[in-house]
Design a protein around this motif. Sequence first.
Motif: not given
Ligand SMILES: Nc1ncnc2c1ncn2[C@@H]1O[C@H](COP(=O)(O)OP(=O)(O)OP(=O)(O)O)[C@@H](O)[C@H]1O
Lengths: 258, 283
Positions: A41-42, A45-47, A82
């Motif tokens: 998590s974090g 991935k979503s980004t 998601q």
């Molecule tokens: N628009 C934004 N502005 C600032 N920081 C962001 C933004 N979007 C994401 N982040 C940061 O980028 C990092 C990754 O976020 P992301 O949502 O891509 O994680 P993830 O791998 O999808 O996590 P999860 O499995 O919990 O969904 C996090 O630390 C988040 O705080």
Amino acid sequence: MFLEIHNLNKHFATKEGALVVLKDINMAIERGEFICAVGASGSGKSTLLRQIAGLDTPTTGEVRIDGKRVASPGSDRGMVFQHYTLYPWMNVQENTEFGLKLQGVPKKERREQASYYLNVVGLTKFARALPKELSGGMKQRVAIARALASEPDILLMDEPFGALDIHTKESMHEFMLDLWQRTNLTIFMITHDVEEAVFLSNRIYALGARPGTVRKEMVINLPNRSHTVKRHSIFHDYRDELMELLRRHGQEAVAAVA
Amino acid sequence: MSQSVKHRSIRSLIKPKTMRPTVFWRLTEDIPKSLSTVLMVTSIALPLILWWLVTTLGNIEPTFLPSPADVLEAFGRLWSTRELLKDTVASLWRVGVGFLFAALLSIPVGVLMGSFPSIRALLEPLFGLMRYMPAPAFIPLLILYLGIGEEPKIMLIFIGVFFFNSLMVMDTVKFVPKDLIEATYMLGGTRWEALTQVILPHVLPGIIDSCRINLAAAWQLVIVSELIAANEGLGRRISVAGRFLRTDEIFVGLIVIGVIGLTFDLLFQYLLRVSCRWASQKR
Ligand SMILES: Nc1ncnc2c1ncn2[C@@H]1O[C@H](COP(=O)(O)OP(=O)(O)OP(=O)(O)O)[C@@H](O)[C@H]1O
Ligand SMILES: [Mg+2]
């Protein structure tokens, strides 16, 4: 190469300065592959998925689909978010049809197409229900049917089965595999469920966190894709290797933050 | 991860708590229908009974506080001469026209402000400022520019509703999940389609609600506008009655104003229920 990601970096401006979320991501995906990206998590991935979808633009680097640089969202890429993204005022049938409506498909054809995919995800009986009358797993299945109804070249999914119980999840897995084998669909799926990734995909990208990087690329060669394969030692080897990798990087990431 | 941190139990400091069951003090949950009906009847009946008791037992000057019977009689009198009807129609017409114009303009403006940060930046400072200028404070200017006919009265209602409603409609757009708009783009929707087919239906219940609230403001302003210069209208009726010490007629005016306002409110609530079944709290 169907989907290419070249030296992609993504920074977010925060109060504490630039936050590096994705660092030097390179991926190359052929048409018809089933790719899973796993990571804690974090780990961004979503980004990453948002960059592929064209909902956000990379700070540096680029995403190419069929040789064309991705600059904006479009219906050639089906997306399952998601979080639940059904339109609350439309019933299940209308939700499933909505993309086709936007793309100018005549009423009769889009009705049939939506009905077909609703049947595929097992929700025919709920065609007239409103989203608020569905469980979380059912909502996600509608979202999948909606994405598939547009017959996209690539399906992008962000932890689509996270909210499902184990049995529904397994039947969704079977459905995804069947769909993938029948069509030439390219699937890029995000998950943090290691077993799910090994079972479904033909290739896995393991992501490390803070900043998100590709730690390892793993080609999966299972003897078959039935549920019994999960008892196979090859399956266990893949799973354990991946688990170990993520665990190690998890600890590193915590150490890096501390 | 945090093995090195020693943990000392603070159990002795923790006071266990449980909830006692209740009917009357239920927090946001539904209460039984019968109790709800009793409470709602009480809400109107109790003040009425108190009023009646005070005026019959208290030996109070009717020009100071008329009894319910006096007010009912005055109502009959004003009704039979058709004066009350004329006043009501005049006030309703002003509210209708002023509010309709204000709503028709403020809804698209509010939606645009909420949807496009550019339009919002352009208009919000001005609207925010105008909102804090009380509409009645514009009366001298309105008389100066528009005379003392119907125009200044309608304009007053327009000013009082337009800015508030625009900003309230703008706020409802904030609650449209960003994911929903992005999902629309991924399905091939254009910005225009996202605006008209996703944002608009999503904010419809919010728009109906903000119109409901601002209609109450319009209803207040029409009364204010008629206190200045008017030949008929419920506000005018009250100020004339005041001048001639017809306290019973003041009461008639107030009650009619209240009942009409409440009727509008209920109508809007009904409209919300039938047009946006998806948005209601209950399943
Ligand atoms: N628009 C934004 N502005 C600032 N920081 C962001 C933004 N979007 C994401 N982040 C940061 O980028 C990092 C990754 O976020 P992301 O949502 O891509 O994680 P993830 O791998 O999808 O996590 P999860 O499995 O919990 O969904 C996090 O630390 C988040 O705080
Ligand atoms: Mg995520």
